[in-house]
Design a protein around this motif. Structure first.
Motif, PDB file in Angstrom:
ATOM      1  N   THR A  90       0.924  -1.290   0.013  1.00 18.71           N
ATOM      2  CA  THR A  90      -0.142  -0.116  -0.036  1.00 18.71           C
ATOM      3  C   THR A  90       0.818   1.192   0.145  1.00 18.71           C
ATOM      4  O   THR A  90       1.728   1.421   0.949  1.00 18.71           O
ATOM      5  CB  THR A  90      -0.863  -0.168   1.438  1.00 18.71           C
ATOM      6  N   VAL A  91       0.576   2.227  -1.031  1.00 18.00           N
ATOM      7  CA  VAL A  91       1.380   3.413  -1.055  1.00 18.00           C
ATOM      8  C   VAL A  91       0.398   4.567  -0.528  1.00 18.00           C
ATOM      9  O   VAL A  91      -0.533   4.664  -1.616  1.00 18.00           O
ATOM     10  CB  VAL A  91       2.033   3.484  -2.402  1.00 18.00           C
ATOM     11  N   ASP A  92       0.734   5.144   0.480  1.00 19.27           N
ATOM     12  CA  ASP A  92      -0.205   6.149   0.578  1.00 19.27           C
ATOM     13  C   ASP A  92       0.552   7.367   1.124  1.00 19.27           C
ATOM     14  O   ASP A  92       1.687   7.636   0.917  1.00 19.27           O
ATOM     15  CB  ASP A  92      -1.321   5.825   1.741  1.00 19.27           C
ATOM     16  N   GLY A  93      -0.323   8.470   1.857  1.00 20.39           N
ATOM     17  CA  GLY A  93       0.125   9.740   2.240  1.00 20.39           C
ATOM     18  C   GLY A  93       0.734  10.453   1.081  1.00 20.39           C
ATOM     19  O   GLY A  93       0.110  10.641   0.255  1.00 20.39           O
ATOM     20  N   ALA A  94       1.943  10.925   1.742  1.00 16.48           N
ATOM     21  CA  ALA A  94       2.439  11.829   0.707  1.00 16.48           C
ATOM     22  C   ALA A  94       3.019  11.259  -0.481  1.00 16.48           C
ATOM     23  O   ALA A  94       3.038  11.909  -1.730  1.00 16.48           O
ATOM     24  CB  ALA A  94       4.072  12.457   1.408  1.00 16.48           C
ATOM     25  N   LEU A  95       3.356  10.035  -0.444  1.00 13.27           N
ATOM     26  CA  LEU A  95       3.820   9.270  -1.634  1.00 13.27           C
ATOM     27  C   LEU A  95       2.587   9.198  -2.693  1.00 13.27           C
ATOM     28  O   LEU A  95       2.607   9.345  -3.963  1.00 13.27           O
ATOM     29  CB  LEU A  95       4.395   7.784  -1.551  1.00 13.27           C
ATOM     30  N   ARG A  96       1.359   8.811  -2.241  1.00 15.33           N
ATOM     31  CA  ARG A  96       0.248   8.941  -3.059  1.00 15.33           C
ATOM     32  C   ARG A  96      -0.097  10.075  -3.775  1.00 15.33           C
ATOM     33  O   ARG A  96      -0.480  10.337  -4.712  1.00 15.33           O
ATOM     34  CB  ARG A  96      -0.980   8.391  -2.164  1.00 15.33           C
ATOM     35  N   GLY A 158       9.411  13.212 -12.114  1.00 13.81           N
ATOM     36  CA  GLY A 158       9.650  12.178 -12.866  1.00 13.81           C
ATOM     37  C   GLY A 158      11.183  12.073 -13.321  1.00 13.81           C
ATOM     38  O   GLY A 158      11.412  11.197 -13.691  1.00 13.81           O
ATOM     39  N   GLY A 159      11.780  13.252 -13.152  1.00 15.11           N
ATOM     40  CA  GLY A 159      13.300  13.269 -13.434  1.00 15.11           C
ATOM     41  C   GLY A 159      13.461  13.791 -14.963  1.00 15.11           C
ATOM     42  O   GLY A 159      14.664  14.165 -15.173  1.00 15.11           O
ATOM     43  N   ARG A 160      12.531  13.621 -15.682  1.00  8.55           N
ATOM     44  CA  ARG A 160      12.482  14.256 -17.230  1.00  8.55           C
ATOM     45  C   ARG A 160      11.138  14.205 -17.836  1.00  8.55           C
ATOM     46  O   ARG A 160      10.255  13.721 -17.128  1.00  8.55           O
ATOM     47  CB  ARG A 160      13.380  13.636 -18.025  1.00  8.55           C
ATOM     48  N   GLU A 161      10.539  15.008 -18.622  1.00 10.64           N
ATOM     49  CA  GLU A 161       9.460  15.363 -19.243  1.00 10.64           C
ATOM     50  C   GLU A 161       8.809  14.160 -19.944  1.00 10.64           C
ATOM     51  O   GLU A 161       7.759  13.879 -19.955  1.00 10.64           O
ATOM     52  CB  GLU A 161       9.001  16.476 -19.515  1.00 10.64           C
ATOM     53  N   PHE A 172       8.968   6.422  -5.153  1.00  5.53           N
ATOM     54  CA  PHE A 172       9.723   6.908  -6.004  1.00  5.53           C
ATOM     55  C   PHE A 172      11.193   6.772  -5.635  1.00  5.53           C
ATOM     56  O   PHE A 172      11.592   6.267  -4.428  1.00  5.53           O
ATOM     57  CB  PHE A 172       9.594   8.400  -5.811  1.00  5.53           C
ATOM     58  N   TYR A 173      12.104   6.918  -6.499  1.00  3.96           N
ATOM     59  CA  TYR A 173      13.630   6.698  -6.205  1.00  3.96           C
ATOM     60  C   TYR A 173      14.095   7.891  -5.478  1.00  3.96           C
ATOM     61  O   TYR A 173      14.878   7.789  -4.409  1.00  3.96           O
ATOM     62  CB  TYR A 173      14.329   6.857  -7.359  1.00  3.96           C
ATOM     63  N   ARG A 174      13.358   9.098  -5.681  1.00  2.00           N
ATOM     64  CA  ARG A 174      13.631  10.189  -4.964  1.00  2.00           C
ATOM     65  C   ARG A 174      12.645  11.100  -4.828  1.00  2.00           C
ATOM     66  O   ARG A 174      11.681  11.210  -5.805  1.00  2.00           O
ATOM     67  CB  ARG A 174      14.992  11.110  -5.426  1.00  2.00           C
ATOM     68  N   VAL A 175      12.105  11.681  -3.765  1.00  2.00           N
ATOM     69  CA  VAL A 175      10.990  12.471  -3.528  1.00  2.00           C
ATOM     70  C   VAL A 175      11.562  14.000  -3.428  1.00  2.00           C
ATOM     71  O   VAL A 175      12.974  14.296  -2.882  1.00  2.00           O
ATOM     72  CB  VAL A 175      10.182  12.335  -2.248  1.00  2.00           C
ATOM     73  N   GLU A 331       4.051  17.439   2.788  1.00  2.00           N
ATOM     74  CA  GLU A 331       5.195  17.223   3.745  1.00  2.00           C
ATOM     75  C   GLU A 331       5.757  15.958   3.246  1.00  2.00           C
ATOM     76  O   GLU A 331       5.302  15.041   2.950  1.00  2.00           O
ATOM     77  CB  GLU A 331       4.625  17.286   5.276  1.00  2.00           C
ATOM     78  N   PRO A 332       7.278  16.042   2.859  1.00  2.00           N
ATOM     79  CA  PRO A 332       7.944  15.042   2.662  1.00  2.00           C
ATOM     80  C   PRO A 332       7.854  13.623   3.381  1.00  2.00           C
ATOM     81  O   PRO A 332       7.878  13.930   4.549  1.00  2.00           O
ATOM     82  CB  PRO A 332       9.516  15.582   2.672  1.00  2.00           C
ATOM     83  N   PRO A 333       7.629  12.763   2.846  1.00  2.00           N
ATOM     84  CA  PRO A 333       7.528  11.204   3.458  1.00  2.00           C
ATOM     85  C   PRO A 333       8.972  10.905   4.164  1.00  2.00           C
ATOM     86  O   PRO A 333       9.977  11.496   3.491  1.00  2.00           O
ATOM     87  CB  PRO A 333       7.157  10.444   2.715  1.00  2.00           C
ATOM     88  N   PRO A 334       9.106  10.146   5.247  1.00  2.00           N
ATOM     89  CA  PRO A 334      10.261   9.794   5.623  1.00  2.00           C
ATOM     90  C   PRO A 334      11.246   9.003   4.837  1.00  2.00           C
ATOM     91  O   PRO A 334      12.512   9.084   4.957  1.00  2.00           O
ATOM     92  CB  PRO A 334       9.757   8.979   6.889  1.00  2.00           C
ATOM     93  N   GLN A 335      10.537   8.193   4.024  1.00  2.00           N
ATOM     94  CA  GLN A 335      11.272   7.438   2.885  1.00  2.00           C
ATOM     95  C   GLN A 335      10.726   7.560   1.482  1.00  2.00           C
ATOM     96  O   GLN A 335       9.330   7.886   1.529  1.00  2.00           O
ATOM     97  CB  GLN A 335      11.283   5.886   3.303  1.00  2.00           C
ATOM     98  N   PRO A 336      11.377   7.414   0.462  1.00  2.00           N
ATOM     99  CA  PRO A 336      11.028   7.704  -1.077  1.00  2.00           C
ATOM    100  C   PRO A 336      10.164   6.607  -1.517  1.00  2.00           C
ATOM    101  O   PRO A 336       9.235   6.609  -2.318  1.00  2.00           O
ATOM    102  CB  PRO A 336      12.106   7.758  -1.827  1.00  2.00           C
ATOM    103  N   ALA A 337      10.238   5.436  -0.730  1.00  2.00           N
ATOM    104  CA  ALA A 337       9.476   4.406  -1.089  1.00  2.00           C
ATOM    105  C   ALA A 337       9.266   3.316   0.031  1.00  2.00           C
ATOM    106  O   ALA A 337       9.876   3.365   0.891  1.00  2.00           O
ATOM    107  CB  ALA A 337      10.142   3.464  -2.361  1.00  2.00           C
ATOM    108  N   VAL A 338       8.132   2.477  -0.070  1.00  2.00           N
ATOM    109  CA  VAL A 338       8.073   1.583   0.848  1.00  2.00           C
ATOM    110  C   VAL A 338       8.606   0.244   0.482  1.00  2.00           C
ATOM    111  O   VAL A 338       8.926  -0.008  -0.805  1.00  2.00           O
ATOM    112  CB  VAL A 338       6.525   1.134   1.060  1.00  2.00           C
TER     113      VAL A 338
END
Length: 434
Positions: A90-96, A158-161, A172-175, A331-338
């Motif tokens: 489940t990906v939720d919160g800021a990542l969602r 996304g790193g590029r358009e 994500f790899y980076r937020v 607000e940035p999540p603690p980690q970029p991915a679960v």
């Protein structure tokens, strides 16, 4: 081109401008009646589902994003959601929220490109946007600014358009930092003004009278206008979870197309895309977008395909407004991915690409390698309904010269912003008047 006196005439049109992909259209007329219409997609198969097999599940977002250069986020989002459903993540919160935000960027850039650059010339009598810009320069500049704002969001997240590389299964790899997202606020505030002005400009177009009776199919969100999630719903009463998609929708092959068609099992053709989303979810638009829709006469489901340009632009207003809301609350999540652990499982998901519902299903082995992949894009689902529209338009203009009939057929196709191959090019029109 055949002369007026010949019983059978064939017109070859080298290119249908302002759509994406390669196709052909055949219109048959006998004794002044339309007896056949076929929109053929003749591009070679691209085999994405085949060469996904054997690849690690983590590769799916990057591979599927290459299917389309205009809506790569849609393919990434459907892929990651399907993988996560298979793997119990489940990906939720800021990542969602960030995933919804990058989808906003894609809707803005794709809809702005189509509505202003590809579709508007039809209503204003121009061959293309270059000619149109001479008389409607500010409208074109607004469209370009909107596309730039959407692309900037895709680049930041996304790193590029084009074919973003920052989306992964689990997040994500980076937020971005909050400060990085806030750099988008001023451009998006300007984009909101541009979106409203563009919608009002398009509301002044003359729209042919054509009401269609399609069944409209889209995701219906849980309290929000659907992008990444929702149940599969329709104006004819369909209401099932994503897992019920294949039980209700079937694909089938026709001789004149390399793209599979789709229909309701036990039913017929349906339409997905902005008109369907709006019909099923208008009450979930933001107050600003709802008011903008009412201002241009969209106070209920729209079944005139020519007015789809207005619905797309209402969605641009909504997407920019929603992007501003998401940025303000970020607000940035603690980690970029679960964390994601591979297992043998099957998962499916659907998200709302600019052109409509995009379904993915994957079966994974215990090692996380893809054993089966299925992708059902919006344009293949819409093709039977587009053909039905073409039939109606051809009947309305059956007595017109071939050039006029061709022009009306092209307009009917562009109403739906088809991504025929998720590329851009040709239509050959053959009119057989026996």
């Amino acid at each position: 081109m055949g002369g007026e006196g010949r019983r059978t005439r064939t017109i070859q049109v080298d290119a249908l401008a302002r759509v994406e992909g390669e196709g052909a259209l055949r219109v048959e007329v006998r004794d002044g009646r339309v007896t056949g219409v076929a929109l053929s997609i003749f591009e070679p198969p691209r085999y994405f589902e085949a060469f996904l097999r054997g690849r690690d599940f983590r590769e799916a977002p990057d591979i599927t994003s290459r299917i389309c250069g205009i809506c790569p986020v849609a393919y990434q989002m459907s892929a990651v959601h399907a993988m996560e459903r298979a793997l119990g993540v489940t990906v939720d919160g800021a990542l969602r929220a960030l995933r919804r935000l990058i989808y906003c960027g894609e809707w803005v850039e794709s809809h702005a490109l189509h509505a202003v650059m590809l579709h508007a010339p039809d209503f204003l009598g121009f061959e293309g946007v270059v000619d149109m810009a001479r008389e409607h320069g500010e409208a074109v500049r607004r469209g370009l600014r909107l596309k730039k704002a959407g692309n900037a969001l895709m680049t930041l997240l996304g790193g590029r358009e084009v074919h973003p590389i920052n989306v992964r299964v689990g997040g994500f790899y980076r937020v971005p930092t909050r400060a990085e997202l806030l750099t988008m606020r001023e451009p998006l505030e300007r984009a909101l003004e541009d979106a409203l002005a563009t919608l009002r400009w398009a509301a002044g177009f003359e729209f042919p009278e054509l009401e269609r009776g399609w069944e409209l199919v889209a995701l219906r969100g849980d309290g929000e206008y659907p992008m990444n999630e929702g149940r599969v719903a329709s104006t004819a009463g369909l209401d099932v979870p994503i897992e019920g998609f294949e039980a209700r929708i079937e694909e089938f092959q026709v001789a004149h197309s390399t793209a599979l068609h789709a229909r309701r099992r036990g039913g017929g053709a349906y339409l997905t895309g902005p008109l369907a989303r709006f019909a099923l979810n208008a009450d979930r638009l933001s107050p600003l977008a709802r008011e903008a829709a009412r201002e241009v006469g969209l106070d209920g489901p729209c079944r005139n395909p020519f007015r789809s340009v207005l619905v797309r632009l209402v969605e641009v207003v909504y997407a920019v407004d929603e992007a501003l809301r998401l940025i303000d609350g970020y607000e940035p999540p603690p980690q970029p991915a679960v964390e994601v652990t591979p297992r043998a499982a099957t998962g499916c998901a659907a998200t709302e690409a600019p052109r409509g519902l995009l379904y993915h299903r994957y079966r994974l082995g215990a090692d996380g390698r893809i054993e089966e992949a299925r992708i059902v894009p919006p344009t293949s689902q819409n093709q039977p309904s587009i053909e039905a529209d073409l039939w109606a338009v051809a009947e309305a203009h059956v007595a017109a010269p071939d050039a006029a009939l061709r022009a009306q057929a092209e307009r009917a196709i562009r109403n739906h912003d088809p991504c025929i191959s998720c590329a851009a090019h040709f239509l050959t029109l053959e009119v057989d008047r026996g």
